[in-house]
Design a protein around this motif. Structure first.
Motif, short mmCIF file in Angstrom:
data_model
loop_
_atom_site.label_atom_id
_atom_site.label_comp_id
_atom_site.label_asym_id
_atom_site.label_seq_id
_atom_site.Cartn_x
_atom_site.Cartn_y
_atom_site.Cartn_z
N UNK A 82 -34.68 47.03 -65.11
CA UNK A 82 -35.39 46.55 -63.92
C UNK A 82 -34.42 45.89 -62.94
N UNK A 83 -33.46 45.13 -63.46
CA UNK A 83 -32.48 44.49 -62.59
C UNK A 83 -31.63 45.54 -61.86
N UNK A 84 -31.28 46.61 -62.58
CA UNK A 84 -30.49 47.69 -61.96
C UNK A 84 -31.27 48.39 -60.87
N UNK A 85 -32.55 48.70 -61.12
CA UNK A 85 -33.38 49.37 -60.12
C UNK A 85 -33.60 48.45 -58.92
N UNK A 86 -33.80 47.15 -59.17
CA UNK A 86 -33.95 46.20 -58.06
C UNK A 86 -32.73 46.22 -57.15
N UNK A 87 -31.56 46.23 -57.73
CA UNK A 87 -30.32 46.28 -56.94
C UNK A 87 -30.22 47.60 -56.17
N UNK A 88 -30.64 48.71 -56.84
CA UNK A 88 -30.57 50.02 -56.19
C UNK A 88 -31.51 50.08 -54.98
N UNK A 89 -32.72 49.55 -55.15
CA UNK A 89 -33.68 49.55 -54.03
C UNK A 89 -33.14 48.78 -52.85
N UNK A 90 -32.56 47.66 -53.08
CA UNK A 90 -32.03 46.85 -51.99
C UNK A 90 -30.80 47.49 -51.35
#
Length: 533
Positions: A82-90
């Motif tokens: 989830x942390x990786x996807x959050x960074x990718x979205x931003x």
């Protein structure tokens, strides 16, 4: 047990009184033995069952902890995704990127997606599902799907069956970690408007769960697999707003596959999840259905609201107790047999010892006890400062009885003497036949005056009775002495013998003098008297 046996065994067996009571009451002995064996058996079985319950509880508890640890590993891994996807979205929010794959629209289902078995599969590994027609924002998020594919391929072999997915709350779609051949997923339209969706949304969780980075849902029926699952969810953020959740679905039934239990224990085990908030029980594995017997409860906490329980039927421990009971019975039978054999050997040994110390004709002690049993008795008696006396006696003119009437009558005379002294002496007195017509009595706690009194009584009692059909009597001569301190029995016996012979000699002289006086009285000429004129 006779008085003779008491003297033999009370020095060799400190528990003579208890054994004597046992021999006198065989029924009581059997009851005591049975009760003692039952006590041992009950103690053995109860201790074994208690240890068995404790060990089984620890074993099952370790397995439950293994389930929890496996799920925690999935939870922390999911949080990292989830942390990786959050960074990718931003990172991708202001970029105008070309879509990686084509998103199809399914008119019959009124849904969009790819890798659903209708159109040819694209290069992404997962399956996309969503209600209605796709928009341009979904096209841009295909780059997130590629990142998710890379993350989910890190999956290692695990004891729990699971499946990852990403759900977008902003755009209302699912991205599943595996391709699915199902074509009837149009239930998604109703799902995004259902209360269940809102309840499992990360925004509905407490701040503590969000701060932790993941949370467990209550078990529910999955709309895709149609199985009861429990989901671990981690929120995905965009500008501090929750825009989606990465979840890992774990089929409830697969939790049992993650532990290894013996078949015998499996048949006595029930495993289930308990939802505290809804007070609902979800079965994982059912090994028995008997509710008549009590069960042993073990549980561990998966989350604040989810417990994993294990019930072990008492029948499992009863069967073990029966096995232990049979082994215990076999062991007790062997021990009792060995004890009976040893006791029989001991009784035989005591019997032979009794035979060795006993005079066969009279039943009294023989000379062998002088240096063994009596010597020990004297040593113990001297410790209490008690006076010990001795009476030595023999039969007068015993040779004349044998020569005149035969040895059988002589044996009757000896038995008459032995039975008389046995009846008249105390239990503590020790009566011995030294040999032939010679006898000896050791009197603990008796002074010389008491010994002389006993000797006079014996002389009178023995002489006053008839012992055969010839109506003859037997007389004895006695010699008494006090055994001195630190004096051995042989020295005291010699002194008593001297006294005996002196008394016998005095009696012979007295009889001779009495006989002479009698003869003079009978055969002497009558006195002459003067004649009257």
């Amino acid at each position: 047990m006779s008085k003779l046996e008491q003297h033999i065994f009370k020095k060799n067996d400190s528990k003579w009184t208890f054994n004597h009571f046992y021999r006198g009451n065989k029924t009581f002995k059997k009851i005591i033995v049975i009760l003692f064996n039952l006590l041992i058996l009950i103690t053995l079985v109860s201790a074994s069952v208690r240890n068995d319950i404790h060990d089984t509880q620890l074993y099952v508890q370790e397995n439950l902890n293994q389930i929890k640890n496996a799920m925690d590993i999935l939870a922390y891994r999911n949080q990292r995704y989830a942390s990786t996807v959050t960074k990718t979205i931003n990172d991708l929010k202001n970029q105008n990127l070309r879509p990686l794959v084509t998103i199809h629209y399914y008119p019959k289902l009124k849904e969009f997606g790819f890798n659903r078995g209708i159109y040819p599969n694209n290069l992404l590994n997962g399956t996309l599902l969503g209600p209605g027609k796709p928009n341009k924002r979904i096209q841009n998020e295909t780059h997130i799907f590629a990142i998710l594919d890379d993350l989910w391929t890190e999956q290692q072999r695990h004891t729990i069956t699971y499946n990852y997915y990403y759900i977008s709350h902003a755009l209302k779609y699912f991205y599943l970690s595996s391709k699915s051949n199902a074509i009837n997923f149009n239930a998604t339209r109703e799902f995004f408007s259902s209360p269940k969706y809102k309840d499992r949304h990360s925004t509905s969780q407490f701040d503590a769960s969000l701060y932790k980075g993941f949370h467990y849902t209550a078990p529910y029926l999955d709309i895709f697999s149609k199985k009861m699952v429990i989901t671990i969810k981690s929120p995905v953020y965009n500008k501090d707003q929750i825009v989606g959740d990465i979840g890992v679905d774990i089929p409830v039934k697969s939790l049992f596959q993650s532990i290894t239990l013996p078949n015998k224990l499996k048949s006595a085990l029930n495993l289930y999840l308990y939802d505290i908030s809804n007070k609902k029980r979800i079965n994982i594995y059912t090994g028995y259905n008997n509710n008549l017997l009590p069960s042993v409860e073990i549980y561990t906490r998966l989350s604040d609201n989810i417990l994993i329980h294990a019930n072990i039927s008492a029948a499992f421990f009863i069967s073990s107790a029966i096995q232990i009971l049979m082994l215990g019975l076999l062991l007790l039978i062997m021990l009792n047999y060995m004890n009976a054999t040893l006791r029989k050997y001991k009784d035989q040994k005591q019997y032979y010892q009794l035979e060795a110390y006993t005079d066969q004709l009279t039943g009294l002690f023989n000379r062998r006890v002088l240096d063994t049993v009596i010597q020990k008795t004297l040593e113990e008696t001297r410790k209490t400062d008690q006076t010990i006396s001795m009476i030595v006696f023999d039969a007068n003119d015993f040779k004349t009885i044998n020569d005149t009437y035969g040895h059988d009558i002589g044996d009757l005379a000896l038995k008459h003497i032995s039975s008389t002294i046995s009846d008249m002496t105390r239990d503590s007195d020790i009566c011995i036949r030294l040999g032939g017509d010679e006898f000896c009595i050791v009197l603990p706690n008796a002074d010389l005056e008491q010994a002389l009194l006993m000797a006079d009584r014996l002389e009178l009692a023995i002489f006053s009775g008839y012992f055969c059909h010839y109506h003859i009597k037997v007389a004895i001569s006695t010699g008494c002495t006090v055994i001195k301190a630190n004096e051995n029995l042989h020295d005291a016996l010699i002194r008593a013998d001297k006294t005996l012979y002196e008394n016998k000699k005095n009696k012979a002289e007295n009889r001779k003098m009495l006989q002479q006086q009698l003869n003079n009285y009978v055969f002497k000429s009558p006195p002459s008297f003067p004649k009257k004129e």
